[in-house]
Design an enzyme around this catalytic site. Sequence first.
Site, PDB file in Angstrom:
ATOM      1  N   GLY A  19      18.867 -59.784   2.503  1.00  0.00           N
ATOM      2  CA  GLY A  19      18.457 -61.161   2.256  1.00  0.00           C
ATOM      3  C   GLY A  19      19.626 -62.032   1.863  1.00  0.00           C
ATOM      4  O   GLY A  19      20.708 -61.542   1.517  1.00  0.00           O
ATOM      5  N   MET A  23      22.511 -69.118  -3.626  1.00  0.00           N
ATOM      6  CA  MET A  23      23.595 -68.739  -4.526  1.00  0.00           C
ATOM      7  C   MET A  23      24.167 -67.358  -4.241  1.00  0.00           C
ATOM      8  O   MET A  23      25.265 -67.049  -4.671  1.00  0.00           O
ATOM      9  CB  MET A  23      23.099 -68.769  -5.975  1.00  0.00           C
ATOM     10  CG  MET A  23      22.676 -70.118  -6.471  1.00  0.00           C
ATOM     11  SD  MET A  23      22.191 -70.059  -8.214  1.00  0.00           S
ATOM     12  CE  MET A  23      20.759 -69.002  -8.139  1.00  0.00           C
ATOM     13  N   VAL A  26      21.865 -60.585  -0.924  1.00  0.00           N
ATOM     14  CA  VAL A  26      21.221 -59.414  -1.507  1.00  0.00           C
ATOM     15  C   VAL A  26      21.395 -58.224  -0.567  1.00  0.00           C
ATOM     16  O   VAL A  26      21.161 -58.338   0.647  1.00  0.00           O
ATOM     17  CB  VAL A  26      19.717 -59.663  -1.765  1.00  0.00           C
ATOM     18  CG1 VAL A  26      19.103 -58.469  -2.482  1.00  0.00           C
ATOM     19  CG2 VAL A  26      19.525 -60.924  -2.591  1.00  0.00           C
ATOM     20  N   LYS A  41      22.536 -58.009  -5.987  1.00  0.00           N
ATOM     21  CA  LYS A  41      22.668 -59.436  -5.690  1.00  0.00           C
ATOM     22  C   LYS A  41      24.104 -59.836  -5.981  1.00  0.00           C
ATOM     23  O   LYS A  41      24.580 -59.716  -7.111  1.00  0.00           O
ATOM     24  CB  LYS A  41      21.685 -60.243  -6.520  1.00  0.00           C
ATOM     25  CG  LYS A  41      21.768 -61.741  -6.291  1.00  0.00           C
ATOM     26  CD  LYS A  41      20.584 -62.472  -6.907  1.00  0.00           C
ATOM     27  CE  LYS A  41      19.333 -62.252  -6.094  1.00  0.00           C
ATOM     28  NZ  LYS A  41      18.230 -63.145  -6.506  1.00  0.00           N
ATOM     29  N   ASP A 135      13.263 -71.797 -12.666  1.00  0.00           N
ATOM     30  CA  ASP A 135      13.240 -71.939 -11.201  1.00  0.00           C
ATOM     31  C   ASP A 135      12.058 -71.167 -10.613  1.00  0.00           C
ATOM     32  O   ASP A 135      12.211 -70.417  -9.649  1.00  0.00           O
ATOM     33  CB  ASP A 135      14.564 -71.451 -10.604  1.00  0.00           C
ATOM     34  CG  ASP A 135      14.759 -71.963  -9.177  1.00  0.00           C
ATOM     35  OD1 ASP A 135      14.081 -72.938  -8.798  1.00  0.00           O
ATOM     36  OD2 ASP A 135      15.580 -71.386  -8.441  1.00  0.00           O
TER      37      ASP A 135
END
Length: 711
Positions: A19, A23, A26, A41, A135
């Site tokens: 993914g 920012m 992954v 990440k 978020d």
Amino acid sequence: MVKIGMIIGDRYEILEKIGTGGMSDVYKAKCNKLNRFVAVKVLKQEFSENANFVSKFRIEAQAAAGLSHPNIVNVYDVGEEKDIYYIVMELVEGITLKKYIEKKARLSVKEAISITIPICMGIEAAHNNHIIHRDIKPQNIIISKDGKVKVTDFGIAKAATSNTITSNVMGSVHYTSPEQARGGFSDEKSDIYSLGITLFEMLTGRVAFNGETTVAIAIKHIQEEMPSPREYVAEIPLSVEQIVFKCCQKSPDRRYQSMAELINDLKKSLMNPDEDFVKMTNPDEEALTRPITDKEVAEIKRKRELKTEMAGFREEQTYPEDDYHDDEYYEDDHEIYEEDYEDYEEEDYNPKMEKVTTVLAVIAAVLIGCVVLFVAGQAFGLFQFDMFGRNREEAQPQAEIEFVEMINVVGMQEDEAKRVLIDLGLIPEIEFAESAEVPEGRIIMASARAGDRVVVGSNVILSVSIGLEGVIVPDLFNKTIEEAIAALNREGFTYSRSDDYDDYIAAGYVFKQSPEGNSKAAPGAMINLWVSSGPEERMIAIPNLIGRSEEEATVMLIEAGLRLGRVTEGASEDENMLGRVIYQSYSVGVFVEANTAVDIEVSTEIAGALYNYIDSIYQPTDEEDPNFKLGTNVRIIITTTDEVQLMDQNVNSFPVPVNFSNIKSAHGFIIMRYVNQIEPYTIYHEDGTEEHIPGRPESEEIIRPVNFIQQ
């Protein structure tokens, strides 16, 4: 630069990229020390070069690592290696809530609430540990393949920004709270607002506020009334609509004050969806002075009369005038009754009450002394524990919010303003606007005013003047890169190009641009283009389907990017496996290409068991054959699924009794074969002619599945 096969942190072997976000990227990795799969990440380069951001990132990620809850994607580790900043997290196989909503268009009310409750539980656990997400959005909620709901990216949003309005994190602005959009302080109630917007999207399949630019959307969060979800889906119950409204109040004080309150109302809505039980609060109105009602006056009088009556049954003491004359004594929060003091002064002296009062005074003095000693000990560092028994060091907040005072950037050159904001620890975001007063290239306004206290790491949107000669930027979405370059050249723009994978836009086509199409920019400005490399071709690990129902296995394969192949029936020695997958054509964990078909075998019987079939067979029904007539000679064949024939007999009357035992299969078929004699008939055509159809025999076959009973 992270590459497949490399090992970071001396333990995490990078296996594949799974993914990418605004920012970070992954990766799926294997922890060689604990022999388990994890998600790693990795911060993108533009963020890892910002020292202030990296510092905040470490603090918040370490704080999030202290969380452990079934509805939170757990953080295992935080590290750095050769300018690679990474977080190691729990690997959750599943899809994001965003993709789940897109697949289903919108969710049912019951399903939306059933998903929202575990989200609340995860967020509540974080709030109890003084961690605010900041978020919350469908992209940060994962539904695992076993149906569990998990919230991810706790604490990381705070490191990035407090208002998350940035083109690099596109999408967050649709869920941001009004206080975040203003660049102000955010707390637990900001998460509640974002969750309300997410619930709205689950119920309706659309975001609550939308617009052409991030600023336009943010302004709608601040100024516009929250739309009703019932405008789009009329069958949404009243209580659910009210829950969404209360979550999404502009003022934080009018929202739910905790996740526990929200969970309580969500559970009520499941049981009584049409009841009006959601209490909308208005702190301003509650604080107003209001006239006392007749009912309240009567209640005050009743209580005073009751107190007077009780005075006759208890022994009273006199209250020294010096002790009480200067104090205010409130009865039921209404008014002072001076006559009460006169009653007390006239009453007789009571020695027993004096003893009780003396004892209570001594106890109070001792308690006050203990508190004073404790406070003094805390002040001089003599005690390492707080009043609740926690270690003082542990009781300290995990990370303090840092503020910086905004300076005046209006009138500055764009590059100078960006440099100044970066030095302050803020993240500049540029948007262009026409202006007759402000020269081209200078700042017209900023989203934060001079003197405002702004959270370090926040975005500040700078509106840059393009004078009155702004040029409309062509809309290049889904254009080939050649067409896009030609269009930009015609308008005198320059461009920069970035290539990335996209699951929906074909390779070589533009899937994103900045500034956006149909906005205005200065002549000769640089337009950033993102060009699709097509869907990322990656190998997919085969999930474990054993023990799942056929429907569950189908969903798991589709979500993994695979498809269901041939389904066969089989026998299992475990009766608990009936109706469940007992075989799959690929081993668990094997990597295959996308859209590979996986064959499965479903247990429909118990291996080695014996069955009986005792029943009666009836003639074909009208649904099976409307032309069947009683007395017709019918051949009946009964066979098991493993092709063992139990019966082959001709009959002309029904019902037919059957009695078989020691059958080795749990299922079979009844086959009825016969011949219908169709009578002659005439067809009349529109032109007046007639067509005579002679009678004829017509063969029929009816097959009925049958289940046998275990002996």
